[in-house]
Design an enzyme around this catalytic site. Structure first.
Site, mmCIF file in Angstrom:
data_model
loop_
_atom_site.group_PDB
_atom_site.id
_atom_site.type_symbol
_atom_site.label_atom_id
_atom_site.label_comp_id
_atom_site.label_asym_id
_atom_site.label_seq_id
_atom_site.Cartn_x
_atom_site.Cartn_y
_atom_site.Cartn_z
ATOM 1 N N ASP A 82 -2.911 2.435 -10.570
ATOM 2 C CA ASP A 82 -2.115 2.167 -9.837
ATOM 3 C C ASP A 82 -2.718 2.902 -8.697
ATOM 4 O OD1 ASP A 82 -1.043 0.070 -8.385
ATOM 5 O OD2 ASP A 82 0.756 0.910 -8.534
ATOM 6 N N HIS A 83 -3.776 1.768 -7.392
ATOM 7 C CA HIS A 83 -3.503 2.919 -6.336
ATOM 8 C C HIS A 83 -4.749 4.086 -6.420
ATOM 9 C CE1 HIS A 83 -2.013 0.642 -3.402
ATOM 10 N NE2 HIS A 83 -0.683 0.318 -3.987
ATOM 11 N N ASP A 104 -7.996 1.507 -4.850
ATOM 12 C CA ASP A 104 -7.252 1.635 -3.397
ATOM 13 C C ASP A 104 -8.685 2.374 -2.624
ATOM 14 O OD1 ASP A 104 -6.435 2.095 -1.269
ATOM 15 O OD2 ASP A 104 -4.393 2.765 -1.677
ATOM 16 N N HIS A 178 5.133 -0.588 -0.247
ATOM 17 C CA HIS A 178 5.662 0.189 -0.677
ATOM 18 C C HIS A 178 7.016 0.925 -0.256
ATOM 19 C CE1 HIS A 178 1.081 0.363 -1.574
ATOM 20 N NE2 HIS A 178 1.700 -0.242 -2.901
ATOM 21 N N HIS A 208 2.729 -6.311 -3.498
ATOM 22 C CA HIS A 208 1.722 -4.876 -4.173
ATOM 23 C C HIS A 208 3.186 -4.589 -3.460
ATOM 24 C CE1 HIS A 208 -1.426 -2.191 -5.738
ATOM 25 N NE2 HIS A 208 -1.868 -3.488 -5.794
ATOM 26 N N SER A 211 9.345 -4.768 -4.865
ATOM 27 C CA SER A 211 10.801 -4.272 -5.163
ATOM 28 C C SER A 211 11.410 -4.001 -3.840
ATOM 29 C CB SER A 211 10.870 -2.373 -5.463
ATOM 30 O OG SER A 211 10.371 -1.835 -6.340
ATOM 31 N N ASN A 230 3.852 -5.922 -8.405
ATOM 32 C CA ASN A 230 3.361 -4.626 -8.649
ATOM 33 C C ASN A 230 5.481 -4.091 -8.304
ATOM 34 O OD1 ASN A 230 1.183 -5.017 -9.492
ATOM 35 N ND2 ASN A 230 0.915 -2.426 -7.711
ATOM 36 N N VAL A 231 5.972 -3.731 -9.487
ATOM 37 C CA VAL A 231 7.503 -3.180 -9.476
ATOM 38 C C VAL A 231 7.786 -1.688 -9.507
ATOM 39 C CG1 VAL A 231 9.907 -3.337 -9.589
ATOM 40 C CG2 VAL A 231 8.797 -5.493 -9.016
#
Length: 284
Positions: A82-83, A104, A178, A208, A211, A230-231
């Protein structure tokens, strides 16, 4: 079953649901997420942020763990970097057995983003690894700042990016950030922008910063074309809350018992998001 994101997200795109990608960094978090997926009969993506590879467990160590757990599981499991911002970490993760990577390159302008992402796509093809790209910038709210409209993904640029890079999935910015939101805050999503990007690209789209985004936002995002969510924070927060509760009850609790209870307690949070994304009962 150990797979790449490509086929599972293709199915999600065709079936109008999303696959959950949960941030993990060690055996316990990975095992909890896969267990939750098995209980829900759902495909699942193990996300590992580049920073966690650098600071905690490199790709050569973590990939075999995920592979073994995936092969023991009766659902599809993908392992995604991720990223990934650096060529070295992205290519090393691919070589070491990650089944997917997320590039990313948002720090570059559009042309630079396209060229860097395309370079990773070409490298990944040799290993049958899927690639997620990013257009726009998701931003962060850990320091109190939030994604601004100027950072949102442009539908025309998204179309150009998808066509020129050949990515298997595209992360876009349309209102999420994020990190943890302040108490009581729910972000405002630009669904018109999301729909325009989906209409322009037709590719699996990625949210992304899932949450704290709120149930209605996520349900509508899936309806309008999000296929991967994405969480990280909500899952880690569940682990933290379990730790606090256990130590409050038994301050000198044995670490072995503590960490295994954390694993058990965090499973329900993952199951909640799987059901919200609509991927329960979708694994082969």
């Amino acid at each position: 079953m150990y797979v790449s994101m490509k086929e599972m997200l293709k199915k999600a795109n065709e079936g109008y649901y999303a696959v959950m990608a949960i941030n993990c960094f060690n055996l316990e978090t990975i095992r909890a997420v896969i267990t939750a997926a098995e209980l829900e009969k759902a495909p699942i993506i193990i996300n590992i942020v580049q920073d966690h590879l650098v600071r905690h467990c490199d790709s050569g160590l973590i990939a075999p763990v995920v592979k073994m757990l995936a092969e023991r599981a009766d659902v599809e499991v993908a392992l995604n970097l991720d990223h990934g911002t650096e060529y070295e970490y992205l290519t090393q993760a691919i070589i070491n057995g990650f089944s997917s990577v997320m590039v990313d390159a948002s720090r570059y302008d559009l042309r630079g983003n396209i060229e860097f992402s395309k370079k990773i796509v070409e490298f990944a093809k040799e290993y049958n690894v899927s690639v997620e790209g990013e257009i726009g910038c998701m931003g962060t709210n850990e320091d109190g700042s939030f994604t601004q409209t100027a950072m949102y993904s442009d539908p025309d640029e998204a179309k150009l990016f998808a066509e020129e890079t050949g990515v298997d999935a595209l992360a876009i910015s349309f209102g999420s950030s994020h990190g943890n939101y302040p108490d009581g805050m729910v972000p405002k999503f630009d669904f018109r922008r999301l729909k325009a990007i989906k209409d322009n690209t037709k590719v699996p789209l990625v949210l992304h910063g899932g949450s704290g985004s709120g149930e209605e936002n996520i349900l509508q995002a899936v309806q309008f074309g999000i296929n991967k969510i994405n969480v990280g924070c909500d899952f880690f927060n569940a682990c933290t809350e379990s730790t606090k509760a256990q130590l409050k009850e038994i301050p000198d609790k044995n670490y072995f018992e503590l960490i295994h209870q954390v694993e058990e307690d965090s499973i329900e949070k993952v199951r909640y998001y799987i059901r919200l994304a609509g991927s329960n009962d979708k694994s082969i």
